[in-house]
Design a protein around this motif. Structure first.
Motif, short mmCIF file in Angstrom:
data_model
loop_
_atom_site.label_atom_id
_atom_site.label_comp_id
_atom_site.label_asym_id
_atom_site.label_seq_id
_atom_site.Cartn_x
_atom_site.Cartn_y
_atom_site.Cartn_z
N LEU A 125 0.83 -1.20 0.00
CA LEU A 125 0.00 0.00 0.00
C LEU A 125 0.87 1.26 0.00
CD1 LEU A 125 -2.83 -0.99 2.50
CD2 LEU A 125 -2.89 -1.06 -0.01
N VAL A 126 1.98 1.22 0.72
CA VAL A 126 2.90 2.36 0.75
C VAL A 126 3.56 2.54 -0.63
CG1 VAL A 126 5.06 3.23 1.75
CG2 VAL A 126 3.32 2.22 3.23
N ALA A 127 3.96 1.46 -1.24
CA ALA A 127 4.65 1.53 -2.53
C ALA A 127 3.72 1.98 -3.66
CB ALA A 127 5.24 0.16 -2.88
N ASN A 128 2.43 1.78 -3.49
CA ASN A 128 1.44 2.13 -4.51
C ASN A 128 0.40 3.08 -3.90
OD1 ASN A 128 2.11 0.17 -6.87
ND2 ASN A 128 2.25 -1.03 -4.99
N PRO A 129 0.77 4.33 -3.70
CA PRO A 129 -0.10 5.26 -2.99
C PRO A 129 -1.29 5.78 -3.80
CG PRO A 129 1.87 6.38 -3.72
CD PRO A 129 2.04 4.93 -4.05
N ASP A 130 -1.47 5.27 -5.01
CA ASP A 130 -2.57 5.75 -5.85
C ASP A 130 -3.94 5.26 -5.38
OD1 ASP A 130 -2.41 3.09 -6.55
OD2 ASP A 130 -1.64 3.49 -8.56
N LYS A 131 -3.94 4.47 -4.32
CA LYS A 131 -5.17 3.99 -3.67
C LYS A 131 -6.00 3.05 -4.54
CE LYS A 131 -5.54 7.98 -0.59
NZ LYS A 131 -4.40 7.64 0.14
N LYS A 132 -5.39 2.41 -5.52
CA LYS A 132 -6.10 1.42 -6.33
C LYS A 132 -6.09 0.05 -5.66
CE LYS A 132 -5.13 3.57 -10.78
NZ LYS A 132 -4.47 3.36 -12.08
N LEU A 133 -5.15 -0.17 -4.71
CA LEU A 133 -5.07 -1.43 -3.97
C LEU A 133 -5.88 -1.32 -2.69
CD1 LEU A 133 -1.30 -2.42 -4.08
CD2 LEU A 133 -3.17 -3.43 -5.37
N THR A 134 -6.42 -2.45 -2.27
CA THR A 134 -7.10 -2.52 -0.97
C THR A 134 -6.74 -3.85 -0.32
OG1 THR A 134 -9.10 -3.44 -1.96
CG2 THR A 134 -9.04 -1.06 -1.65
#
Length: 135
Positions: A125-134
């Motif tokens: 989640l930190v590495a992909n801050p675009d908020k597309k992951l949950t």
């Protein structure tokens, strides 16, 4: 829903969140629904001395449209993304590798000898801050 042979591009914090690799998104090929994924790396001759089992993919718009450059698929290890949802937000187009490439991977892979590396969902989640992951 992520399926076997899907291909996506995402940042993975490996070996850790400070790694230079996490600064850029890389391609990953899905092996199963966990998901376990295979890493794809730009071809560099020295990598052949570090990886024992691999498949080389040459760029080909008909067979490998997701790859613009010569690429190595590492068959020595798989990443495991437990608890991560919405990876389909990162799918490439087309979303699956070709049957030709899938068959080459299936013909060389030996999952009993592979190292499975668990990637912590918090660092994803930190590495992909675009908020597309949950989770």
């Amino acid at each position: 829903m992520i399926e076997k042979d899907n291909i996506f591009k995402i940042r993975v914090p490996y070996p850790n969140i400070e790694s230079k690799l996490v600064q850029k998104r890389h391609r990953y090929i899905v092996r199963d629904s966990v998901p376990h994924v295979l890493t794809c790396q730009s071809y560099k001759p020295f990598l052949l001395t570090l990886i024992n089992n691999y498949v080389i993919i040459d760029p080909d718009p008909l067979v490998a449209p997701q790859f613009n450059n010569k690429t190595i698929v590492d068959l020595d290890k798989m990443f495991e993304f437990n608890l991560i949802s919405n990876l389909e937000n990162y799918l490439l187009s087309p979303a699956k590798i070709s049957k030709i490439i899938a068959d080459r991977i299936d013909g060389k892979i030996d999952e009993t000898k592979m190292e499975i590396i668990q990637i912590a969902w918090e660092s994803m989640l930190v590495a992909n801050p675009d908020k597309k992951l949950t989770i």
